[in-house]
Design a protein around this motif. Structure first.
Motif, PDB file in Angstrom:
ATOM      1  N   PHE A 140       0.806  -1.226   0.000  1.00 36.61           N
ATOM      2  CA  PHE A 140       0.000   0.000   0.000  1.00 36.61           C
ATOM      3  C   PHE A 140       0.841   1.280   0.000  1.00 36.61           C
ATOM      4  O   PHE A 140       0.606   2.202  -0.783  1.00 36.61           O
ATOM      5  N   GLY A 141       1.849   1.339   0.865  1.00 41.85           N
ATOM      6  CA  GLY A 141       2.637   2.560   1.006  1.00 41.85           C
ATOM      7  C   GLY A 141       3.402   2.945  -0.240  1.00 41.85           C
ATOM      8  O   GLY A 141       3.714   4.123  -0.458  1.00 41.85           O
ATOM      9  N   ARG A 142       3.714   1.969  -1.084  1.00 44.43           N
ATOM     10  CA  ARG A 142       4.461   2.245  -2.314  1.00 44.43           C
ATOM     11  C   ARG A 142       3.676   3.184  -3.228  1.00 44.43           C
ATOM     12  O   ARG A 142       4.254   3.937  -4.012  1.00 44.43           O
ATOM     13  N   ILE A 143       2.344   3.141  -3.124  1.00 43.91           N
ATOM     14  CA  ILE A 143       1.495   3.998  -3.949  1.00 43.91           C
ATOM     15  C   ILE A 143       1.756   5.465  -3.633  1.00 43.91           C
ATOM     16  O   ILE A 143       1.878   6.294  -4.532  1.00 43.91           O
ATOM     17  N   PHE A 144       1.886   5.787  -2.352  1.00 42.12           N
ATOM     18  CA  PHE A 144       2.119   7.186  -1.961  1.00 42.12           C
ATOM     19  C   PHE A 144       3.543   7.611  -2.299  1.00 42.12           C
ATOM     20  O   PHE A 144       3.787   8.768  -2.654  1.00 42.12           O
ATOM     21  N   ARG A 145       4.456   6.659  -2.212  1.00 38.73           N
ATOM     22  CA  ARG A 145       5.824   6.933  -2.657  1.00 38.73           C
ATOM     23  C   ARG A 145       5.803   7.280  -4.142  1.00 38.73           C
ATOM     24  O   ARG A 145       6.436   8.238  -4.583  1.00 38.73           O
ATOM     25  N   ASN A 146       5.032   6.514  -4.933  1.00 40.53           N
ATOM     26  CA  ASN A 146       4.923   6.787  -6.364  1.00 40.53           C
ATOM     27  C   ASN A 146       4.256   8.125  -6.639  1.00 40.53           C
ATOM     28  O   ASN A 146       4.642   8.835  -7.579  1.00 40.53           O
ATOM     29  N   ASN A 147       3.233   8.476  -5.839  1.00 37.43           N
ATOM     30  CA  ASN A 147       2.620   9.806  -5.978  1.00 37.43           C
ATOM     31  C   ASN A 147       3.683  10.890  -5.910  1.00 37.43           C
ATOM     32  O   ASN A 147       3.715  11.818  -6.725  1.00 37.43           O
ATOM     33  N   SER A 148       4.564  10.761  -4.939  1.00 42.50           N
ATOM     34  CA  SER A 148       5.595  11.775  -4.722  1.00 42.50           C
ATOM     35  C   SER A 148       6.627  11.778  -5.834  1.00 42.50           C
ATOM     36  O   SER A 148       7.055  12.839  -6.312  1.00 42.50           O
ATOM     37  N   VAL A 149       7.022  10.586  -6.278  1.00 42.54           N
ATOM     38  CA  VAL A 149       8.007  10.474  -7.358  1.00 42.54           C
ATOM     39  C   VAL A 149       7.436  11.024  -8.668  1.00 42.54           C
ATOM     40  O   VAL A 149       8.117  11.743  -9.401  1.00 42.54           O
ATOM     41  N   MET A 150       6.175  10.703  -8.961  1.00 40.90           N
ATOM     42  CA  MET A 150       5.558  11.208 -10.187  1.00 40.90           C
ATOM     43  C   MET A 150       5.464  12.727 -10.175  1.00 40.90           C
ATOM     44  O   MET A 150       5.620  13.384 -11.208  1.00 40.90           O
ATOM     45  N   SER A 151       5.202  13.271  -9.002  1.00 44.07           N
ATOM     46  CA  SER A 151       5.138  14.726  -8.893  1.00 44.07           C
ATOM     47  C   SER A 151       6.481  15.340  -9.260  1.00 44.07           C
ATOM     48  O   SER A 151       6.556  16.314 -10.012  1.00 44.07           O
ATOM     49  N   ALA A 152       7.565  14.722  -8.755  1.00 43.91           N
ATOM     50  CA  ALA A 152       8.906  15.209  -9.070  1.00 43.91           C
ATOM     51  C   ALA A 152       9.237  15.031 -10.550  1.00 43.91           C
ATOM     52  O   ALA A 152      10.008  15.804 -11.125  1.00 43.91           O
ATOM     53  N   MET A 153       8.643  14.013 -11.186  1.00 44.26           N
ATOM     54  CA  MET A 153       8.866  13.765 -12.610  1.00 44.26           C
ATOM     55  C   MET A 153       8.049  14.702 -13.499  1.00 44.26           C
ATOM     56  O   MET A 153       8.244  14.745 -14.714  1.00 44.26           O
ATOM     57  N   GLY A 154       7.140  15.441 -12.891  1.00 40.61           N
ATOM     58  CA  GLY A 154       6.308  16.355 -13.661  1.00 40.61           C
ATOM     59  C   GLY A 154       5.130  15.680 -14.345  1.00 40.61           C
ATOM     60  O   GLY A 154       4.573  16.219 -15.304  1.00 40.61           O
ATOM     61  N   ILE A 155       4.749  14.506 -13.852  1.00 44.46           N
ATOM     62  CA  ILE A 155       3.604  13.784 -14.422  1.00 44.46           C
ATOM     63  C   ILE A 155       2.335  14.281 -13.739  1.00 44.46           C
ATOM     64  O   ILE A 155       2.193  14.163 -12.520  1.00 44.46           O
ATOM     65  N   PRO A 156       1.382  14.859 -14.482  1.00 44.51           N
ATOM     66  CA  PRO A 156       0.163  15.391 -13.866  1.00 44.51           C
ATOM     67  C   PRO A 156      -0.643  14.295 -13.170  1.00 44.51           C
ATOM     68  O   PRO A 156      -0.855  13.216 -13.721  1.00 44.51           O
ATOM     69  N   GLN A 157      -1.087  14.598 -11.933  1.00 43.35           N
ATOM     70  CA  GLN A 157      -1.936  13.696 -11.171  1.00 43.35           C
ATOM     71  C   GLN A 157      -3.151  14.479 -10.678  1.00 43.35           C
ATOM     72  O   GLN A 157      -3.000  15.506 -10.020  1.00 43.35           O
ATOM     73  N   ILE A 158      -4.326  13.983 -11.005  1.00 46.59           N
ATOM     74  CA  ILE A 158      -5.569  14.636 -10.599  1.00 46.59           C
ATOM     75  C   ILE A 158      -6.395  13.622  -9.839  1.00 46.59           C
ATOM     76  O   ILE A 158      -6.601  12.494 -10.320  1.00 46.59           O
ATOM     77  N   ALA A 159      -6.863  13.985  -8.656  1.00 40.81           N
ATOM     78  CA  ALA A 159      -7.628  13.063  -7.832  1.00 40.81           C
ATOM     79  C   ALA A 159      -8.992  13.646  -7.513  1.00 40.81           C
ATOM     80  O   ALA A 159      -9.114  14.823  -7.165  1.00 40.81           O
ATOM     81  N   ALA A 160     -10.019  12.804  -7.650  1.00 42.58           N
ATOM     82  CA  ALA A 160     -11.384  13.199  -7.313  1.00 42.58           C
ATOM     83  C   ALA A 160     -11.878  12.323  -6.167  1.00 42.58           C
ATOM     84  O   ALA A 160     -11.917  11.097  -6.299  1.00 42.58           O
ATOM     85  N   ILE A 161     -12.213  12.956  -5.047  1.00 39.32           N
ATOM     86  CA  ILE A 161     -12.726  12.223  -3.888  1.00 39.32           C
ATOM     87  C   ILE A 161     -14.247  12.132  -4.065  1.00 39.32           C
ATOM     88  O   ILE A 161     -14.971  13.090  -3.832  1.00 39.32           O
ATOM     89  N   MET A 162     -14.691  10.956  -4.500  1.00 39.58           N
ATOM     90  CA  MET A 162     -16.092  10.774  -4.874  1.00 39.58           C
ATOM     91  C   MET A 162     -16.836   9.846  -3.919  1.00 39.58           C
ATOM     92  O   MET A 162     -17.968   9.441  -4.166  1.00 39.58           O
ATOM     93  N   GLY A 163     -16.169   9.519  -2.831  1.00 40.00           N
ATOM     94  CA  GLY A 163     -16.746   8.655  -1.806  1.00 40.00           C
ATOM     95  C   GLY A 163     -15.820   8.658  -0.615  1.00 40.00           C
ATOM     96  O   GLY A 163     -15.142   9.652  -0.344  1.00 40.00           O
ATOM     97  N   SER A 164     -15.718   7.532   0.084  1.00 42.57           N
ATOM     98  CA  SER A 164     -14.843   7.451   1.251  1.00 42.57           C
ATOM     99  C   SER A 164     -13.370   7.500   0.839  1.00 42.57           C
ATOM    100  O   SER A 164     -12.989   6.988  -0.208  1.00 42.57           O
ATOM    101  N   CYS A 165     -12.583   8.112   1.676  1.00 42.70           N
ATOM    102  CA  CYS A 165     -11.137   8.161   1.468  1.00 42.70           C
ATOM    103  C   CYS A 165     -10.527   8.198   2.861  1.00 42.70           C
ATOM    104  O   CYS A 165     -10.434   9.254   3.489  1.00 42.70           O
ATOM    105  N   VAL A 166     -10.122   7.031   3.357  1.00 38.17           N
ATOM    106  CA  VAL A 166      -9.863   6.855   4.781  1.00 38.17           C
ATOM    107  C   VAL A 166      -8.410   6.507   5.061  1.00 38.17           C
ATOM    108  O   VAL A 166      -7.751   5.841   4.273  1.00 38.17           O
ATOM    109  N   ALA A 167      -7.953   6.949   6.243  1.00 43.12           N
ATOM    110  CA  ALA A 167      -6.659   6.561   6.822  1.00 43.12           C
ATOM    111  C   ALA A 167      -5.514   6.851   5.850  1.00 43.12           C
ATOM    112  O   ALA A 167      -5.461   7.913   5.243  1.00 43.12           O
TER     113      ALA A 167
END
Length: 542
Positions: free
Chosen positions: A156-183
């Motif tokens: 699970f944690g690798r996903i957030f690591r990838n979020n951060s790495v992609m941000s540094a790579m300049g890859i656009p990331q857009i997130a829509a919270i359309m229901g529960s988003c927990v912990a």
């Protein structure tokens, strides 16, 4: 190939392809019609409905990972498509990776394969430098299996690591919270470039109201704790407050519409031409149990007049050729299933990699890297040739040369497993372990260390010895045959395309007649990622 054999092959493969479609249709029901209807009653669209509203009209969503977790987690009630929908789709003319939690499956909870599938989607975005859109609606980690999804490197944690790495790579990331988003899952949207939240149905917090009450004694409802008003007006955690799913999806489109133009890899593409033969003829020219000429399949897949075979008279059990597929220039490495005769007059079995074919393929792969031409592998191989003659001829050395070339390739590699993918041939022909940019399977694919018959006979000797020790006497021929049948049935089940797709060894099981379309899509994605690494094979066996 005579017409009767062609028709028999066609009927078999069409039937297998129809079975794939029917199974996929069932998987698309997620947690079932009642669960999907419940989401609609909550004012939500389902995961696949959200994707259809997000992508451009009259375009297709290319879903990959459909069969993830197929027939797995039965003791937990199953997890169709691993509870998340992933794929490629065009949004305002821009090819994007889309990830949508399916809240009809265990409220979108994360099983081990859910994590693996999300990581694969992020990998596709990173390797191809594609924008990624997350449609979040998940209850978080599936607690009964938390030890298999939470703590390890690829969990699970690798996903957030990838979020951060992609941000540094300049890859656009857009997130829509359309229901529960927990912990921990709350970090995914907030680590993205921009976060949208749907009023009244979207919520994001590190701990829900029940856990807050248990931990610190505070009594608060989920909406006040982490709803759209809280995070758009008080905390500033989210960027856009949306009235409903449709409003949210439209706003995502507005964001994507304004993205800057990406760099390209500069791969050669001309105006596409139809193949020499109809694509549907692949059904008839392919055989899973008899020799066939791979060139006939290629004539159904590549643009007419574009096929230029490399070293056609040498190393004949692998066909290497330059061609165009839907206009894209490609280098093709394909196993030949016909029995062939070498230049020395020796007979060579189709589907087996010999020293001369490995040598040829290695050189061809290196040439494609020099010319910046993407590689497409068609796998139908039972392995490398064995025996004293091959060993004395240096089969290991030549195989190592081919593996080295595949391993160090810097051009995109796309692999199609059309038949057998056994042993070291899986590796040399760019199996999953060798970083194909995309890997697809026909319904006829079989992936294993060796064929079912050979494996079953090997395993039989072990189990036969154990059984005879317990029995105190030799097995009868009938008992031995029954044991062999049972072993082979179990082994064969683990080699099927469905078994591979369930574990994401392949991205998708595809209709053979759509192979051109999937390869073209893959190259369209790969075109977004310029090649920056220098091609270097290091020390190579000669």
């Amino acid at each position: 190939m005579n017409s009767a054999e062609f028709n028999l092959n066609e009927d078999r493969l069409r039937l297998l392809t129809s079975e794939v479609r029917q199974k996929a249709k069932s998987i698309h029901q997620g947690g079932g019609k009642e669960k999907l209807e419940k989401l609609r009653q909550q004012g939500k669209l389902t995961a696949r409905e959200r994707i259809e509203r997000l992508i451009d009209p009259d375009t297709r969503f290319y879903e990959f990972g459909t069969f993830a977790a197929y027939e797995m987690y039965k003791e937990h009630g199953g997890c169709p498509a691993a509870g998340v929908v992933t794929g490629l789709g065009e949004v305002c003319g821009r090819l994007c990776v889309i990830v949508a939690n399916d809240a009809s499956v265990k409220a979108g909870a994360w099983f081990p394969m859910t994590g693996k599938k999300n990581l694969r989607a992020q990998e596709v975005a990173m390797e191809n430098r594609l924008p990624i859109i997350y449609l979040v609606d998940s209850a978080g980690v599936y607690l009964p299996m938390q030890d298999e999804i939470f703590p390890d490197k690829e969990h699970f944690g690798r996903i957030f690591r990838n979020n951060s790495v992609m941000s540094a790579m300049g890859i656009p990331q857009i997130a829509a919270i359309m229901g529960s988003c927990v912990a921990g899952g709350a970090y995914l949207p907030i680590l993205s470039d921009e976060a949208l939240i749907v009023d009244k149905t979207g919520s994001v917090f590190l701990a829900g109201s029940f856990l807050v009450r248990s931990a610190i004694g505070e009594v608060v409802d989920n909406e006040t704790l982490g709803g759209a008003t809280t995070h758009c007006e008080i905390s500033g955690v989210t960027d856009y407050k949306c009235t409903d799913d449709i409003d949210c999806l439209n706003r995502i489109r507005h964001i994507v519409e304004k993205l800057g133009r990406p760099d390209t890899a500069g791969f050669s593409r001309e105006k596409p031409r139809d193949p020499e033969w109809p694509v549907t003829h692949v059904y008839g020219y392919f055989s899973s149990d008899k020799p066939y000429d791979i060139r006939n399949l290629l004539k159904c897949l590549v643009d007419e007049g574009s096929l230029e075979e490399y070293k056609a008279l040498y190393g004949k059990t692998i066909v290497c050729a330059y061609a165009r597929i839907d206009g894209w220039a490609v280098g093709i490495v394909a196993n030949q299933r016909q029995i062939v005769r070498s230049g020395k007059g020796e007979m060579q079995m189709g589907g087996v990699i010999y020293s001369d074919s490995a040598d040829k393929a290695a050189r061809f792969i290196m040439n494609c890297n020099q010319k910046k031409i993407p590689l497409v592998f068609f796998q139908d191989a039972t392995g490398f040739m064995v025996g004293s003659r091959s060993e004395h001829g240096g089969i290991i050395k030549d195989g190592a040369k081919m593996v080295n070339a595949v391993s160090n390739s810097v051009v995109p590699k796309i692999t199609i497993v059309i038949g057998n993918s056994y042993g070291a041939a899986n590796y040399a022909m760019c199996g999953k372990a060798f970083d194909p940019r995309f890997i697809y399977a026909w319904p006829t694919a079989k992936i294993a260390v060796m064929g079912g018959a050979q494996a079953a006979n090997t395993l039989l000797q072990i189990q036969k010895t154990n059984a005879e020790k317990k029995k105190g006497a030799a097995l009868t021929p009938e008992e031995e045959q029954s044991l062999l049948s049972e072993i082979q049935k179990k082994y064969d089940a683990t080699t099927s395309a469905y078994y591979a797709a369930a574990r994401l060894w392949v991205d998708e099981i595809i209709d053979p007649a759509e192979t051109r379309r999937w390869i073209s899509l893959s190259l369209q994605a790969a075109e977004h990622a310029p090649i920056t690494r220098r091609f270097n094979v290091g020390v190579i066996q000669t």
